[in-house]
Design a protein around this motif. Structure first.
Motif, PDB file in Angstrom:
ATOM      1  N   TYR A 114     -44.047  26.013  20.920  1.00 57.20           N
ATOM      2  CA  TYR A 114     -43.256  24.795  21.104  1.00 57.20           C
ATOM      3  C   TYR A 114     -44.002  23.567  20.584  1.00 57.20           C
ATOM      4  CZ  TYR A 114     -39.529  27.144  23.593  1.00 57.20           C
ATOM      5  OH  TYR A 114     -38.464  27.951  23.901  1.00 57.20           O
ATOM      6  N   ARG A 115     -45.325  23.614  20.638  1.00 55.56           N
ATOM      7  CA  ARG A 115     -46.092  22.507  20.073  1.00 55.56           C
ATOM      8  C   ARG A 115     -45.933  22.474  18.553  1.00 55.56           C
ATOM      9  NH1 ARG A 115     -50.608  23.779  22.622  1.00 55.56           N
ATOM     10  NH2 ARG A 115     -51.904  24.185  20.807  1.00 55.56           N
ATOM     11  N   ILE A 116     -45.953  23.664  17.935  1.00 54.43           N
ATOM     12  CA  ILE A 116     -45.739  23.736  16.486  1.00 54.43           C
ATOM     13  C   ILE A 116     -44.347  23.217  16.138  1.00 54.43           C
ATOM     14  CG2 ILE A 116     -45.462  25.326  14.543  1.00 54.43           C
ATOM     15  CD1 ILE A 116     -47.570  27.127  15.945  1.00 54.43           C
ATOM     16  N   LEU A 117     -43.356  23.612  16.917  1.00 51.72           N
ATOM     17  CA  LEU A 117     -41.985  23.159  16.670  1.00 51.72           C
ATOM     18  C   LEU A 117     -41.875  21.646  16.796  1.00 51.72           C
ATOM     19  CD1 LEU A 117     -38.937  23.824  16.261  1.00 51.72           C
ATOM     20  CD2 LEU A 117     -38.776  23.984  18.754  1.00 51.72           C
ATOM     21  N   ASN A 118     -42.369  21.098  17.916  1.00 54.40           N
ATOM     22  CA  ASN A 118     -42.163  19.675  18.211  1.00 54.40           C
ATOM     23  C   ASN A 118     -43.060  18.754  17.401  1.00 54.40           C
ATOM     24  OD1 ASN A 118     -40.173  20.186  20.207  1.00 54.40           O
ATOM     25  ND2 ASN A 118     -41.762  20.637  21.710  1.00 54.40           N
ATOM     26  N   ASP A 119     -44.306  19.181  17.164  1.00 52.23           N
ATOM     27  CA  ASP A 119     -45.279  18.288  16.532  1.00 52.23           C
ATOM     28  C   ASP A 119     -45.391  18.474  15.033  1.00 52.23           C
ATOM     29  OD1 ASP A 119     -45.727  17.575  19.131  1.00 52.23           O
ATOM     30  OD2 ASP A 119     -47.692  18.530  19.294  1.00 52.23           O
ATOM     31  N   THR A 120     -44.982  19.641  14.528  1.00 56.23           N
ATOM     32  CA  THR A 120     -45.166  19.924  13.103  1.00 56.23           C
ATOM     33  C   THR A 120     -43.843  20.119  12.375  1.00 56.23           C
ATOM     34  OG1 THR A 120     -47.315  20.948  13.559  1.00 56.23           O
ATOM     35  CG2 THR A 120     -46.296  21.467  11.451  1.00 56.23           C
ATOM     36  N   LEU A 121     -43.025  21.063  12.831  1.00 53.65           N
ATOM     37  CA  LEU A 121     -41.841  21.432  12.054  1.00 53.65           C
ATOM     38  C   LEU A 121     -40.716  20.415  12.174  1.00 53.65           C
ATOM     39  CD1 LEU A 121     -41.703  25.307  12.581  1.00 53.65           C
ATOM     40  CD2 LEU A 121     -42.756  23.998  10.728  1.00 53.65           C
ATOM     41  N   ILE A 122     -40.424  19.947  13.389  1.00 55.43           N
ATOM     42  CA  ILE A 122     -39.324  18.982  13.533  1.00 55.43           C
ATOM     43  C   ILE A 122     -39.613  17.689  12.774  1.00 55.43           C
ATOM     44  CG2 ILE A 122     -38.169  17.484  15.213  1.00 55.43           C
ATOM     45  CD1 ILE A 122     -37.924  19.859  17.066  1.00 55.43           C
ATOM     46  N   PRO A 123     -40.823  17.115  12.865  1.00 56.94           N
ATOM     47  CA  PRO A 123     -41.113  15.932  12.040  1.00 56.94           C
ATOM     48  C   PRO A 123     -41.015  16.220  10.538  1.00 56.94           C
ATOM     49  CG  PRO A 123     -42.695  16.091  13.829  1.00 56.94           C
ATOM     50  CD  PRO A 123     -41.920  17.377  13.824  1.00 56.94           C
ATOM     51  N   ALA A 124     -41.489  17.391  10.103  1.00 53.68           N
ATOM     52  CA  ALA A 124     -41.417  17.723   8.680  1.00 53.68           C
ATOM     53  C   ALA A 124     -39.969  17.889   8.234  1.00 53.68           C
ATOM     54  CB  ALA A 124     -42.207  19.003   8.410  1.00 53.68           C
ATOM     55  N   LEU A 125     -39.130  18.489   9.082  1.00 47.18           N
ATOM     56  CA  LEU A 125     -37.715  18.620   8.750  1.00 47.18           C
ATOM     57  C   LEU A 125     -37.038  17.262   8.689  1.00 47.18           C
ATOM     58  CD1 LEU A 125     -36.921  21.733  10.969  1.00 47.18           C
ATOM     59  CD2 LEU A 125     -36.697  21.644   8.479  1.00 47.18           C
ATOM     60  N   ALA A 126     -37.420  16.361   9.576  1.00 46.77           N
ATOM     61  CA  ALA A 126     -36.853  15.002   9.559  1.00 46.77           C
ATOM     62  C   ALA A 126     -37.171  14.309   8.239  1.00 46.77           C
ATOM     63  CB  ALA A 126     -37.383  14.201  10.742  1.00 46.77           C
ATOM     64  N   GLU A 127     -38.377  14.528   7.730  1.00 44.34           N
ATOM     65  CA  GLU A 127     -38.735  13.939   6.439  1.00 44.34           C
ATOM     66  C   GLU A 127     -37.860  14.481   5.317  1.00 44.34           C
ATOM     67  OE1 GLU A 127     -42.843  14.569   5.733  1.00 44.34           O
ATOM     68  OE2 GLU A 127     -43.511  13.314   7.421  1.00 44.34           O
ATOM     69  N   GLN A 128     -37.314  15.681   5.513  1.00 46.07           N
ATOM     70  CA  GLN A 128     -36.429  16.288   4.520  1.00 46.07           C
ATOM     71  C   GLN A 128     -34.951  16.033   4.825  1.00 46.07           C
ATOM     72  OE1 GLN A 128     -37.348  17.784   1.712  1.00 46.07           O
ATOM     73  NE2 GLN A 128     -39.515  17.426   2.183  1.00 46.07           N
ATOM     74  N   GLY A 129     -34.682  15.176   5.808  1.00 48.38           N
ATOM     75  CA  GLY A 129     -33.302  14.805   6.103  1.00 48.38           C
ATOM     76  C   GLY A 129     -32.580  15.738   7.050  1.00 48.38           C
ATOM     77  N   ILE A 130     -33.311  16.580   7.775  1.00 53.71           N
ATOM     78  CA  ILE A 130     -32.715  17.474   8.766  1.00 53.71           C
ATOM     79  C   ILE A 130     -33.182  17.012  10.138  1.00 53.71           C
ATOM     80  CG2 ILE A 130     -32.546  19.843   9.608  1.00 53.71           C
ATOM     81  CD1 ILE A 130     -33.017  20.798   6.756  1.00 53.71           C
ATOM     82  N   HIS A 131     -32.234  16.555  10.961  1.00 49.43           N
ATOM     83  CA  HIS A 131     -32.584  15.928  12.236  1.00 49.43           C
ATOM     84  C   HIS A 131     -31.930  16.664  13.403  1.00 49.43           C
ATOM     85  CE1 HIS A 131     -34.141  12.241  10.227  1.00 49.43           C
ATOM     86  NE2 HIS A 131     -33.221  12.545   9.328  1.00 49.43           N
ATOM     87  N   PHE A 132     -32.684  16.790  14.483  1.00 50.09           N
ATOM     88  CA  PHE A 132     -32.160  17.298  15.750  1.00 50.09           C
ATOM     89  C   PHE A 132     -32.126  16.108  16.708  1.00 50.09           C
ATOM     90  CE2 PHE A 132     -34.490  20.717  13.644  1.00 50.09           C
ATOM     91  CZ  PHE A 132     -33.513  21.696  13.555  1.00 50.09           C
ATOM     92  N   LEU A 133     -30.931  15.666  17.033  1.00 51.50           N
ATOM     93  CA  LEU A 133     -30.771  14.406  17.754  1.00 51.50           C
ATOM     94  C   LEU A 133     -30.853  14.612  19.262  1.00 51.50           C
ATOM     95  CD1 LEU A 133     -27.862  12.700  15.761  1.00 51.50           C
ATOM     96  CD2 LEU A 133     -30.333  12.497  15.414  1.00 51.50           C
ATOM     97  N   ARG A 134     -31.733  13.859  19.883  1.00 50.73           N
ATOM     98  CA  ARG A 134     -31.790  13.827  21.348  1.00 50.73           C
ATOM     99  C   ARG A 134     -30.712  12.883  21.864  1.00 50.73           C
ATOM    100  NH1 ARG A 134     -36.313  16.197  23.453  1.00 50.73           N
ATOM    101  NH2 ARG A 134     -37.989  16.727  21.983  1.00 50.73           N
ATOM    102  N   ARG A 135     -30.386  13.014  23.144  1.00 49.45           N
ATOM    103  CA  ARG A 135     -29.290  12.214  23.713  1.00 49.45           C
ATOM    104  C   ARG A 135     -29.544  10.714  23.576  1.00 49.45           C
ATOM    105  NH1 ARG A 135     -29.103  14.131  29.593  1.00 49.45           N
ATOM    106  NH2 ARG A 135     -31.096  15.108  29.067  1.00 49.45           N
ATOM    107  N   ASN A 136     -30.803  10.315  23.752  1.00 49.84           N
ATOM    108  CA  ASN A 136     -31.094   8.876  23.695  1.00 49.84           C
ATOM    109  C   ASN A 136     -31.043   8.321  22.277  1.00 49.84           C
ATOM    110  OD1 ASN A 136     -33.435   9.921  22.605  1.00 49.84           O
ATOM    111  ND2 ASN A 136     -34.761   9.299  24.306  1.00 49.84           N
ATOM    112  N   ALA A 137     -30.835   9.186  21.281  1.00 55.89           N
ATOM    113  CA  ALA A 137     -30.766   8.726  19.898  1.00 55.89           C
ATOM    114  C   ALA A 137     -29.335   8.703  19.365  1.00 55.89           C
ATOM    115  CB  ALA A 137     -31.635   9.618  19.006  1.00 55.89           C
TER     116      ALA A 137
END
Length: 733
Positions: free
Chosen positions: A140-163
């Protein structure tokens, strides 16, 4: 191919984490084993000594961790790295459903008898628990700290409720009202509504409530089972996405946001997702089964509600709620996994294909067709002239489907016999067999109903074939039929001619694009006669049939493999040339390991390419210093089983459906076939050499049980076996 090291440039904290991965905590059992080895220096160890063996279950867990490591390998495209992380989840699910479930059952029954490695069941469970907890948290650390930020840089976002924007929130509200609300059924917990029986691995929420409901009942707790019919990840409509972006919302976020809507007039104090993993192993007493298909259908229903073995809960869940869940499922704190994200990660795999981002995945390739089969001739004519060996996925599985389709149409074909262990629901192989049966040919299919997690599909395939007029056999009751065989009988110019296919993998067109496997197509009379005898053994009764070339489990395979390994040892002792290369998925069978130890002591160089579980301890002075073990983990799942013996210059190369495991040798129907064509055998040996040169996706097993990833030395060429073979076979095509 570049060869980057995990966490190479991600900061000091993660570099330290990487060191923990390379050298996790050494258990007291392993420490004692290494101490025994050290104390025996200068003395010949008994080959039964527990210190010479790694534990099977823990070795399997180490393989799953090597898969997780691929998520950090920056040489892989980004979405493929996410895929490896999700595969780790899926692998771990099955590990708990089968391996940990069996371990817990043995402990519950008081069976602490250690295996050949000497580790007690309680010590093993403790070590598995500690290791699994550590790497799940890492995942989960790899997912949250590495892959999700890298995907966001490529235009793929997982939106949290507060966003969520106001427009997005309005769309989510409408989606929930129209798609989720009609199919969701919250369950309040009270004396008339006991804790529900939840399906294995289903997504659920535990809700803490305050206030009184319409019937005047005081608030307490409720369970919300997430509808299994709904996707776990929903993409926003394009007009609500930021320009050039793909934006996704988790179903769990929607349910969290609307929890109070499910309990009108009450206050939701907290809503937390959880998932229960159950024992999913089938346990039929085959001696008492009169009809295997009927018994299996009943067992499949029970599988969804086996005993609990693991509880995953959101890490913000209060302790009193997680303790309540543990009590309901009769689990302990060791079985609790607190996770920082969705509890059902493997359900995200659909997003990878749906995203359409080919630029973030491995480059597509088209499997080739061997030159002799590209001239438009009948496949029968080609095989009658020469053996054909295919290496999937680089060479097309379509060849086999086309051959069966041709056989179904060919007026000269009299009979087709085939084994099916795993195949697809939309299988071209099955369609061809159906067509052949309907055309009046004698079609016999040996279907293994008990192929784990494919039982329901195989039951459906059996019904489809039976309705078409095929003879369907469910193999031998106490033995799974795992052999990969096809036999075709054809009348040619007034005489009967036999053709056969033998393989290391299943007749499954989709996995043939993902797994490496060999397929031999032949008209050699002796090999085809051997295949014919195996089918007679499966469909009839009587003593084992003699086979000229084919090795056949549970009858001749194990003893002949031991003989061939011992032959290399005898040659080495006589000063003759010797050598062994074994490539398979798992190495656990004690007598085969001991034969390899004897060969090493005699001076035989034994090079083992074992993808997953390995109980053999390499590098032990006086026992296994001539044995090396490497694991290849990359784009494709290594699945070929190849056994090569130098044999004092008279080299032999064999392919097999079997691994070096007890179940394959003694409890399954397996085959092992020699490569009699000299050029084909040389080609396979060259493939093996390529795997032995890999310094990008290979991991070396040390005497201490640790796997160390190989990286190119300074100035050394980077070699990925899978990519080398991909380019080589593309050029050949």
């Amino acid at each position: 191919m570049s060869a980057s090291t995990p966490y190479q440039s991600n900061g000091e904290d993660k570099q330290q984490d990487s060191e923990n991965i390379r050298a996790p905590r050494v258990s007291p059992h392993h420490s004692a084993a290494r101490a025994r080895l050290a104390s025996q220096e200068g003395h010949e160890l008994s080959l039964d000594d527990p210190s010479l063996y790694f534990n099977r279950e823990f070795s399997t867990l180490r393989f799953h961790i090597r898969v997780l490591e691929q998520a950090l390998d920056e040489s892989h495209p980004l979405l493929q790295r996410l895929m490896f992380l999700l595969i780790f989840s899926s692998n771990l699910d099955e590990f708990f459903e089968i391996r940990v479930a069996g371990l817990k059952r043995r402990i519950a029954y008081g069976n602490e008898t250690p295996g050949i490695d000497g580790m007690s069941m309680s010590d093993l469970f403790q070590q598995i628990s500690e290791t699994a907890h550590y790497h799940v948290e890492r995942q989960y650390r790899i997912l949250n700290d590495t892959l999700i930020p890298a995907l966001a840089e490529q235009g793929i976002h997982f939106l949290r409720r507060n966003a969520w924007t106001d427009e997005q929130r309005q769309w989510v509200n409408e989606y929930f009202d129209e798609e989720v609300m009609p199919v969701i059924s919250p369950i309040g917990l009270d004396p008339s509504h006991p804790f529900p029986r939840l399906v294995n691995k289903s997504l659920n929420f535990i809700v803490e409530l305050e206030g009184r409901d319409a019937f005047g009942r005081e608030g307490g707790m409720a369970i919300i089972p997430a509808p299994r019919s709904l996707p776990r990840l929903i993409r926003l409509p394009e007009h609500l996405e930021e320009s050039g972006c793909q934006q996704y919302i988790f179903l769990s976020s929607m349910i969290h946001a609307h929890a109070e809507q499910l309990f009108p007039g009450m206050k939701v104090k907290g809503c937390y997702q959880f998932r229960l993993t159950r024992n999913a192993d089938l346990s039929m007493d085959t001696e008492d089964v009169a009809d295997l298909a009927t018994a299996l259908r009943s067992e499949l229903l029970a599988r969804r509600y086996g005993d609990g073995v693991r509880l995953e809960v959101a890490n913000n869940c209060p302790a009193h709620l997680s303790d309540f869940l543990l009590t309901q499922f009769r689990l302990t704190q060791q079985d609790l996994y607190l996770v920082d994200g969705p509890v059902n990660l493997s359900r995200l795999m659909a997003m990878i294909g749906d995203s359409g981002r080919a630029d973030l995945r491995f480059s597509a390739f088209t499997p080739g067709t061997p030159k002799p089969l590209r001239g438009g001739d009948s496949i029968f004519d080609v095989i009658s002239r020469q053996d054909i060996l295919l290496l999937h996925p680089w060479e097309s599985f379509t060849v086999i489907e086309n051959w069966l389709a041709e056989a179904a149409r060919d007026s000269g074909v009299l009979a087709i016999k085939q084994t099916l262990y795993r195949t697809g629901a939309d299988s071209g192989v099955v369609s061809a067999l159906v067509d052949a049966a309907r055309a009046g040919k004698e079609v016999t299919v040996v279907i293994e109903l008990r192929a784990r997690f494919d039982e329901a599909d195989n039951l459906a395939l059996a019904s489809r074939l039976q309705e078409a007029g095929a003879n369907v056999i469910y193999g031998v009751m106490a033995y799974k039929t795992h052999a990969k065989l096809l036999h075709i009988v054809r009348r040619e110019s007034g005489r009967i001619r036999h053709y056969a296919h033998m393989g290391t993998g299943n007749y499954h067109s989709k996995t043939a694009r993902l797994y490496t496997d060999y397929s031999l197509l032949t008209a050699r009379e002796t090999l085809c006669e051997d295949v014919h005898h195996v089918f007679q053994q499966l469909s009839g009764m009587g003593e084992p049939r003699h086979t000229e070339h084919l090795l056949h489990a549970p009858f001749t395979l194990h003893s002949r493999l031991v003989e061939m390994i011992d032959r290399e040892a005898a040659n080495a002792r006589k000063g003759k040339k010797s050598g062994i290369i074994i490539k398979c998925n798992s190495l656990t069978e004690t007598r085969l390991i001991q034969a390899l130890y004897r060969a090493s002591r005699a001076g035989v160089r034994c090079r083992l390419i074992i993808r997953g579980t390995c109980c053999l301890r390499p590098g032990v002075p006086g026992v296994s210093e001539n044995i090396t073990v490497r694991s290849i983990v990359g784009r494709f799942l290594e699945h070929t089983r190849v056994f090569h013996f130098h044999n004092a210059g008279k080299q032999e190369t064999w392919c097999s459906s079997a691994d070096f495991m007890e179940r394959n040798m003694f409890h399954r129907v397996e085959t092992c076939f020699p490569l009699l064509d000299r050029k084909i055998a040389q080609r396979v040996r060259k493939d093996l050499d390529t795997y032995l040169l890999d310094n990008c996706q290979s991991w070396e097993l040390g005497e201490d049980g640790q796997y160390i990833k190989n990286d190119p030395a300074e100035g050394e060429d980077a070699i990925s076996a899978q990519e080398t073979l991909l380019y080589a076979y593309a050029a050949r095509a």
